[in-house]
Design a protein around this motif. Structure first.
Motif: not given
Lengths: 448, 397
Positions: B40-41, B43, B46-49
């Motif tokens: 996740t980190a 990706c 990926s964001e704060e989503l």
């Protein structure tokens, strides 16, 4: 009559093994590659889970080594070759020159004071400077001076000085030494020993975090390793216990500990380094004790607090000291170029969000690597010394008469290393004494 | 400490309902994952989503079928392979994500055919061959006289009959895929009574995901994004052209226009030819680029996760495009027999694309992905490239 036992490595495990053997009347040779015993524990500030001062535990044991007439310390030396078998090993050891006659040196330190050449101090993880002639650390055992031949102007003169010079350069230490102990003519010497048994206690080295470029160790100034932080926080360290940033010398307000750096990762080392969870917890508590308003965050994947009192220690860190534990592996560290602060990227697995968090200082829980001497024993795929039977014979190697204790057998903490050292000492003493088992009362058996 | 009596890390694959299916779909490394969140980190999407890919793997490990079905996560992944490079356990998360996506396709499909072709090379190959043979047979049965003098495609295969075949294939295909879309909507919204967002206000996101292939543009390898855009617009162009032919032939019959479209010597005909060539070139380029990428193994994802569905899709599209180009070429070179054969094969291949690839296999993702992102947005999830209203945090599922 007993034959001597060779203990390789003068860390806490080697010291304990040597003391136990000596206590049983066995002669011991204790060999270490460094000029002082103490090993990694000598660099630590406090111990977990009691927060006792590491030096206060270690130094008396180090000093005790010198009180036994049947312990011989062989410093600055490394094993070259081992042959023979249990009860009769032939060991060849190479001793590096110290360029100081240790029979004469009394450790007064005059030479250190006058020496003009400064180089980074390995004992302080390069965070401070030492002289070319130096005493490893104030509590060193034996407390003797030695010359770093690479740094010394006399022994390794810089080319530009060498051309101009007519005679030998510098030599200040030789002139100022009140005991006339400095001896530039020393050469490496080979020592041959005949011993009954060998105890390997060579411990570990740290995995180089530069192999993990995402964390920027060596590139970002405020990224530290555990051992560097231990030196910083230690009262005997380069800053007398002030926790400061490498970039600007200021006290950090937010410190992050990143766990499993190179451990539990198939790309680097797949094993768990065992003590880092507790070490990080301890260091975070120490940081809080030094600077009560500092924010401490520990990024972990699993907290492995398996020992006695360990879990309570972690709970205390959370409740009493307000240390934040965040579950998630940090995948990268970015530096803010203007402030030199560090932004860590991770997934907070408790809330399932990818996050970025800024810290003033980051401490990496770097993995350990076993440092095995060139001895004909089997190793595991990870490079640790292979145990004959991890359950029933956990201090024996695959070769009779050679025992292994401490971290070189597998990652572990101080108490476990000491326990193994005592166990191996008992087993080695049996061989050293030639199996002189006293005849049991009434021939053994059971009382009818 | 490994070696000796302690075996190195061994994944335990249990034959659970979800994990069993995923194992068949190539997600065998599921249990190696120790949930660190590196995937996740790292990706790029990926964001704060609500983009915790780790969470999807956790759901699978725990056999939480409902959670998996209601989660659009596998559709937000573009398999760039960053996570697989970073994974400390070498669990190949991009590969797990791929198996999850194919698992979802098989769950969305109401005919239960998708599960068979997704998990079995044999079934997929058989289905393709049988359908192709049936197509050829059908064409053999309906074909008219083969004019040897000059190319007469309308004589060889009457457009009305080809149209009939096209319409029936289209209706079946549409019924399956629309059914699948409806089911995916139900799965995702099953616990939602009041959608957080209306279908209209979510439309821009649908458009971004469909027309711009967002958020794939965030991935490191921009070439794959370009390839996706090319193949999408290539197919779109061909689809529009087919629709135009259908209108000219049947909806509003205009034989003159149809004749001039078919005749490259007229201005309209040459423009039409050019349009077809451009569309074919776009698709061909994208397909060849994907083959080259896979063979070179430039992307770590390609090394680890080319499955039989990918290969089948590549072969089918490649054959259709090539035979289409052959039809054009032979017609221009006035080679009647070769033109007829190419045309027959070209037509017989169409059902493979629209009755296997589109509803059950690889091709379906171009429809599912944007629509599922759209549904997720309506559900109130925070996904990439969506303008979010204040106070509409998706939070945990």
């Amino acid at each position: 009559m007993s034959k001597p036992v060779l203990v390789l490595g003068g860390g806490i495990a080697g010291i304990q093994a040597a003391l136990d053997l000596a206590e049983q009347g066995v002669d011991v040779y204790l060999v270490d590659k460094l000029p002082s015993v103490g090993g990694k524990m000598a660099q630590l500030d406090k111990t977990f889970p009691t927060l006792d001062c590491a030096s206060c535990i270690l130094t008396p044991k180090m000093a005790a080594l010198l009180r036994y007439p049947n312990i011989k310390l062989i410093m600055c030396s490394e094993v070259q070759e081992v042959s023979g078998s249990a009860g009769n090993f032939l060991v060849r050891i190479l001793r590096r020159p110290t360029y100081v006659n240790w029979d004469l040196c009394n450790g007064c330190g005059t030479c250190v004071e006058k020496c003009p050449k400064k180089v980074p101090d390995e004992f302080n993880m390069g965070l401070s400077m030492r002289k070319a002639i130096h005493i490893m650390f104030p509590q060193a055992v034996p407390r003797k001076a030695l010359i770093d031949e690479k740094a010394c102007i006399r022994l390794n003169p810089p080319p530009e000085l060498k051309e101009k010079a007519k005679g030998p350069l510098c030599g200040i230490c030789e002139r100022v030494c009140p005991a006339k102990a400095v001896d530039f003519s020393q050469k490496p010497e080979t020592i041959e020993l005949n011993v009954a048994a060998i105890i390997i206690a060579t411990g570990m080295e740290l995995y180089d975090p530069r192999n993990i470029p995402e964390y920027g160790y060596g590139k970002y100034q405020n990224v530290f390793t555990h051992l560097e932080f231990e030196r910083l926080v230690s009262a005997t360290g380069p800053t007398q216990g002030e926790i400061v940033r490498r970039s600007d010398g200021r006290h950090p307000k937010r410190i992050a500990w990143i766990q499993c750096v190179g451990s539990r990762d198939v790309r680097f080392n797949s094993y768990c380094s065992a003590f880092c969870c507790m070490a990080a917890t301890k260091e975070a508590i120490l940081a809080k004790e030094h600077m009560p308003d500092v924010e401490c965050t520990i990024y972990y994947m699993d907290i492995r607090a398996f020992g006695k009192g360990f879990n309570e220690f972690v709970n205390r860190a959370k409740k009493e000291f307000g240390i934040k534990y965040v579950r998630g592996k940090v995948v990268k560290i970015d530096e803010n170029p203007s402030t030199k602060n560090l932004v860590v990227t991770y997934e907070d697995t408790a809330s399932s969000y990818m996050k970025k968090e800024e810290h003033d200082m980051v401490v990496l829980a770097v993995a350990i690597r076993p440092s095995c001497p060139p001895i004909p024993v089997d190793l595991t795929a990870d490079g640790f010394v292979k145990l004959r039977d991890p359950y029933l014979d956990p201090v024996s190697t695959t070769k009779d008469g050679i025992f292994v204790v401490g971290v070189v057998a597998g990652a572990k903490d101080i108490p476990d290393s000491v326990t193994e050292a005592s166990a191996a000492a008992a087993r080695a003493a049996l061989i050293a004494k030639g199996y002189e088992v006293p005849v049991a009362v009434d021939g053994g058996g059971y009382l009818a | 400490m490994s070696g000796g009596i302690f075996p190195p890390t061994v994944p335990v694959i249990k034959g659970g309902k979800v994990t069993g299916s995923l194992k068949k779909l190539g997600g065998g490394d599921l249990f190696i994952c120790y949930q660190c969140g590196s995937c996740t980190a790292i990706c790029p999407v990926s964001e704060e989503l609500d983009t915790s890919f780790r969470k999807a793997i956790r759901y699978a490990q725990l056999e939480l079928e409902d959670r998996l079905l209601s989660d659009p996560l596998p559709w937000l992944c573009y398999y760039c392979g960053e996570c697989t490079k970073t994974c400390p356990r070498d669990a190949k998360p991009s590969r797990i994500m791929d198996s999850l996506r194919r698992y979802l396709i098989s769950k969305y499909d109401w005919t239960h055919v998708a599960g068979l072709v997704q998990s079995s090379k044999l079934y997929l190959t058989l289905a393709n061959i049988v359908l192709f043979v049936l197509g050829l047979l059908f064409i053999y049965l309906i074909h008219g006289p083969m004019n040897q003098e000059k190319v007469d495609l309308s004589g060889f295969l009457p457009p009305s009959k080809v149209e009939l075949m096209g319409i029936s294939v289209g209706i079946v295909s549409l019924a399956i895929i629309l059914g699948g879309l409806y089911r995916s909507y139900r799965f995702i919204m099953h616990d939602i009574t009041n959608p957080a967002r209306g279908p209209l206000s979510s439309l821009p996101t649908l458009a971004k995901y469909l027309l711009l292939q967002f958020p794939m543009n965030r991935c490191e390898n921009k070439r794959r994004w370009i390839d996706h855009l090319l193949i999408f617009y290539g197919f779109l162009l061909l689809g529009m052209m087919t629709l135009t032919l259908f209108i000219v032939l049947t909806v509003a019959p205009n034989p003159e226009v149809f004749a001039s479209l078919r005749n490259p010597s007229t201005p309209l005909g040459s423009a039409w030819l050019l349009l077809g060539a451009v569309a074919s070139a776009m698709i061909l380029y994208s397909i060849i680029s994907s083959i080259v990428n896979r063979l070179r193994g430039k992307d770590i994802y390609y090394i680890t996760a080319t499955t039989h569905t990918d290969i089948a899709f590549i072969i089918v599209v490649l054959l259709i495009t090539l035979t289409g180009i052959f039809v054009l070429a032979f017609r221009l070179l006035n080679q009647p027999i070769l033109t007829y054969y190419s045309y027959a094969i070209h037509l017989a291949l169409q059902p493979l694309l629209f009755l296997i690839e589109l509803p059950f296999s690889k091709f379906s993702h171009f429809i599912y992905r944007p629509f599922i992102a759209y549904f997720a947005l309506m559900k109130g999830m925070r996904i990439p490239n969506a303008v979010l209203k204040r106070g509409m945090g998706g939070g945990l599922l």
